[in-house]
Motif scaffolding. Structure first.
Motif, PDB file in Angstrom:
ATOM      1  N   ASP A 199      -0.156   4.015   2.643  1.00  0.00           N
ATOM      2  CA  ASP A 199      -1.403   4.229   3.388  1.00  0.00           C
ATOM      3  C   ASP A 199      -1.649   3.068   4.343  1.00  0.00           C
ATOM      4  O   ASP A 199      -2.058   3.259   5.489  1.00  0.00           O
ATOM      5  CB  ASP A 199      -2.588   4.354   2.422  1.00  0.00           C
ATOM      6  N   ALA A 200      -1.398   1.853   3.846  1.00  0.00           N
ATOM      7  CA  ALA A 200      -1.614   0.679   4.694  1.00  0.00           C
ATOM      8  C   ALA A 200      -0.717   0.767   5.926  1.00  0.00           C
ATOM      9  O   ALA A 200      -1.157   0.552   7.052  1.00  0.00           O
ATOM     10  CB  ALA A 200      -1.338  -0.606   3.913  1.00  0.00           C
ATOM     11  N   ALA A 201       0.547   1.127   5.695  1.00  0.00           N
ATOM     12  CA  ALA A 201       1.475   1.237   6.825  1.00  0.00           C
ATOM     13  C   ALA A 201       0.982   2.289   7.816  1.00  0.00           C
ATOM     14  O   ALA A 201       1.036   2.082   9.031  1.00  0.00           O
ATOM     15  CB  ALA A 201       2.873   1.584   6.325  1.00  0.00           C
ATOM     16  N   ALA A 202       0.474   3.414   7.297  1.00  0.00           N
ATOM     17  CA  ALA A 202      -0.017   4.474   8.184  1.00  0.00           C
ATOM     18  C   ALA A 202      -1.176   3.972   9.027  1.00  0.00           C
ATOM     19  O   ALA A 202      -1.209   4.175  10.242  1.00  0.00           O
ATOM     20  CB  ALA A 202      -0.448   5.691   7.366  1.00  0.00           C
ATOM     21  N   THR A 203      -2.124   3.275   8.396  1.00  0.00           N
ATOM     22  CA  THR A 203      -3.281   2.814   9.170  1.00  0.00           C
ATOM     23  C   THR A 203      -2.880   1.723  10.158  1.00  0.00           C
ATOM     24  O   THR A 203      -3.572   1.495  11.139  1.00  0.00           O
ATOM     25  CB  THR A 203      -4.410   2.285   8.269  1.00  0.00           C
ATOM     26  N   LEU A 204      -1.772   1.041   9.895  1.00  0.00           N
ATOM     27  CA  LEU A 204      -1.323   0.001  10.829  1.00  0.00           C
ATOM     28  C   LEU A 204      -0.489   0.592  11.961  1.00  0.00           C
ATOM     29  O   LEU A 204       0.072  -0.144  12.767  1.00  0.00           O
ATOM     30  CB  LEU A 204      -0.515  -1.061  10.087  1.00  0.00           C
ATOM     31  N   ALA A 217       2.149   3.013  11.630  1.00  0.00           N
ATOM     32  CA  ALA A 217       3.520   3.437  11.362  1.00  0.00           C
ATOM     33  C   ALA A 217       3.567   4.952  11.146  1.00  0.00           C
ATOM     34  O   ALA A 217       2.854   5.483  10.306  1.00  0.00           O
ATOM     35  CB  ALA A 217       4.069   2.710  10.140  1.00  0.00           C
ATOM     36  N   ARG A 260       7.411   4.613   8.233  1.00  0.00           N
ATOM     37  CA  ARG A 260       6.942   4.165   6.916  1.00  0.00           C
ATOM     38  C   ARG A 260       8.079   4.221   5.900  1.00  0.00           C
ATOM     39  O   ARG A 260       8.228   3.349   5.069  1.00  0.00           O
ATOM     40  CB  ARG A 260       5.807   5.072   6.411  1.00  0.00           C
ATOM     41  N   PHE A 283      -7.873  -2.560   2.087  1.00  0.00           N
ATOM     42  CA  PHE A 283      -7.926  -1.897   0.786  1.00  0.00           C
ATOM     43  C   PHE A 283      -8.512  -2.840  -0.268  1.00  0.00           C
ATOM     44  O   PHE A 283      -8.419  -4.052  -0.154  1.00  0.00           O
ATOM     45  CB  PHE A 283      -6.526  -1.449   0.358  1.00  0.00           C
ATOM     46  N   PHE A 296       2.301  -5.886   2.095  1.00  0.00           N
ATOM     47  CA  PHE A 296       3.681  -5.482   1.864  1.00  0.00           C
ATOM     48  C   PHE A 296       4.375  -6.595   1.099  1.00  0.00           C
ATOM     49  O   PHE A 296       4.573  -7.691   1.615  1.00  0.00           O
ATOM     50  CB  PHE A 296       4.395  -5.204   3.191  1.00  0.00           C
TER      51      PHE A 296
END
Lengths: 226, 361
Positions: A123-128, A130, A135, B81, B87
């Motif tokens: 999810d973090a990657a998507a919001t950034l 990607a 991803r 979050f 990461f």
């Protein structure tokens, strides 16, 4: 016993294991990803099919493969229509057989590795910014690195040890389908115990060295992470 | 950027039906009890809940229109979050670069500026697994800002942080909101935190938005539930400050008039709001010249509200601001307080964070 008597089946076995492992990683990456993250109703069916080679005797797999790969069989005809090679008693046929035979040993560790990736990382990657494929390569693959290594080793090792399927669909053509396990079997059949000993010992030592190398790398990776 | 949404989502027994208009350039706190759907609302806005329908209009863009949804990676949002979600396979600086490489807009701030503002310069070469909870959140905030977001969404960013770092981190968050001027939606349990960091607030109960408006209005004691009223406080806007270094004090011009407070209670450049706990305010009918109270604010009683068996909550208006004082019934009677009575509010202390009302999540 000449060096080539050891080397030719050993090289063939290593080549078969390497080709099979590479192809299996390419096939299983998307397959296991789907199995790990999908909530589709088809998933249990696919999971059961993937696990079948663990349960089935190699002779059953070999028998069906023989039917499919034979010149009159569906895959044999397809290969012929596309101008491809004959699939029974040939190296390409062995690769197909090995892929099916070793599939669960690559698919399952990959699936476990992908399932253990936390959703919030993706999810973090998507919001950034990607995209899905980005991803997968920039987050999922690096995070599943150890699972991928495990899958590759298991797939490789399991293909090295393959016997029944090779016997059914490969025959024993030197340099083409005569792998180490077949060569050992034939030497024993012909009561050439000395040759069988040398080949068996070679397998034992090289398998041990392979696993030892993997566990050493794994340990070094763990140590550098602390 | 103005945000306007109307969302419906069913997830098992929980259903969300949230509709609101959020003014441009605001920091909006989303408050409400656990399970009210605050985090789910944030995830819907980010595009992380695929089954949501309704609409989301962000400025000129349509992020959601019925079931046509813009993928999260095109929405240009920074999501922080609850557990940072750094990461783990990348270093801190690689985490920032991951965001920067994929940023769609032109860079408004350099990575150096962002690292400096969030105080993570000394962490850049570290791996996330060697960071404390507070450090992880600072990196997560920096990473979100590095992606040049047009909107920040923060899901209880301070809840996984230990008590000691929480206050410091909330100050840095406040600083980041000011420095980068990115509109933000901020989920929190902590009313004091909401009061200090936000200028707009949304209250959610059972998947519905029950109230929305300026923070000072939503968090006014009169609109709080009994649970939330345990420790009422007033929010006072600060207009300007003048330091008196010799005395360690600072004079501020505020919505309720001039105040003199210890400089240690008010970090440089921050904040633009102060909290005054209702129990830190005493009332007197006249100015007491021979007293140690530095701050005696002339005020008029607006309302009286019984708060407990022994206490009355007195709401006062002073200049353009509002104060809430907690006094005993006996004192209220003794002083003969009625709406319209002129009084002086004696302020014992001011605070930036209401430590006592920090709920344990």
């Amino acid at each position: 016993m000449t060096v080539s008597e050891i080397w030719i089946p050993l090289a063939l076995t290593l080549k078969l294991a390497a080709v099979t492992t590479i192809l299996l990683l390419l096939i299983c990456a998307p397959l296991s990803w789907w199995l790990a993250r999908s909530s589709s109703r088809l998933r249990p069916i696919v999971e059961a099919v993937v696990a079948l080679p663990i349960v089935l005797p190699p002779s059953v797999i070999g028998f069906y493969l023989l039917i499919c790969l034979a010149p009159q069989g569906p895959l044999g005809q397809l290969s012929a229509a596309l101008g491809g090679p004959a699939l029974v008693f040939s190296f390409p046929g062995l690769v197909i057989g090995s892929i099916i035979y070793s599939l669960p040993f690559v698919a399952q560790p990959l699936q476990n590795a992908f399932s253990s990736i936390r959703q919030d990382q993706l999810d973090a990657a998507a919001t950034l910014g990607a995209a899905p494929l980005d991803r997968f390569f920039s987050v999922a693959i690096p995070l599943a690195k150890r699972g991928i290594l495990t899958a590759a080793v298991l797939g490789f090792a399991h293909t090295l040890g393959e016997f029944g399927v090779v016997l059914m669909i490969g025959g024993s053509i030197p340099g083409e389908t005569r792998t180490m396990s077949i060569a050992i079997y034939e030497n024993v059949e012909m009561l050439e115990y000395g040759k069988a000993h040398i080949l068996a010992a070679t397998m034992l030592v090289s398998s041990f060295l392979l696993l030892f190398l993997v566990y050493t790398i794994n340990r070094a990776n763990n140590a550098s992470k602390r | 950027m103005k945000l306007d949404f109307n969302l419906q989502l069913k997830k098992g027994a929980f259903s969300l039906h949230a509709e609101a208009n959020i003014p441009a350039e605001s920091v909006t706190a989303i408050i409400g009890p656990s399970g009210a759907g605050k985090s789910t609302l944030l995830r819907c806005l980010a595009g992380l809940e695929p089954t949501v329908h309704g609409h989301i209009h962000a400025g000129e863009e349509h992020w959601l229109e019925n079931k046509r949804s813009l993928s999260p990676h095109f929405r240009r949002i920074g999501f922080v979050f609850q557990h940072a979600a750094l990461f783990e396979h990348l270093s801190v600086s690689q985490n920032l670069n991951y965001a920067r490489k994929r940023a769609l807009d032109s860079d408004r701030f350099t990575l150096e500026e962002i690292a400096q503002a969030t105080r993570i310069e000394h962490l850049l070469s570290r791996s996330p697994e060697n960071l404390s909870g507070g450090e992880r959140q600072r990196v997560a905030i920096a990473r979100a800002i590095a992606s040049n977001p047009q909107l920040l969404l923060l899901d209880e960013p301070l809840s996984a942080v230990d008590e000691a770092s929480r206050f410091q981190l909330s100050i840095e968050l406040d600083r980041a909101f000011h420095a980068f001027k990115i509109p933000a939606l901020y989920v929190t349990h902590n009313l004091a935190e909401a009061a200090r960091l936000s200028n707009h607030a949304i209250r959610m109960v059972d998947g519905r938005i029950t109230e929305a408006g300026p923070t000072s209005q939503i968090l006014a004691p009169s609109s709080l539930s009994l649970d939330e009223l345990n420790s009422p406080f007033s929010i006072v806007t600060i207009h300007s400050r003048r330091d008196l270094p010799g005395e360690g004090l600072v004079e501020i011009a505020s919505a309720i008039g001039p105040l003199t407070i210890p400089a240690s209670a008010l970090p440089q450049d921050l904040p633009d709001r102060l909290l005054i706990r209702a129990r830190d305010i005493g009332l007197s009918l006249s100015r007491i010249d021979q007293s140690s109270f530095l701050n005696q604010i002339p005020a008029t009683v607006k309302t009286l509200q019984s708060q407990s068996a022994s206490q009355t909550l007195v709401t006062l208006s002073c200049q353009e601001g509002t104060l809430h004082a907690l006094v005993t019934h006996r004192s209220a009677k003794h002083l003969q307080l009625t709406p319209g009575s002129p009084v002086h509010a004696l302020i014992k202390s001011v605070t930036l964070v209401d430590q006592d009302s920090t709920p344990t999540p």
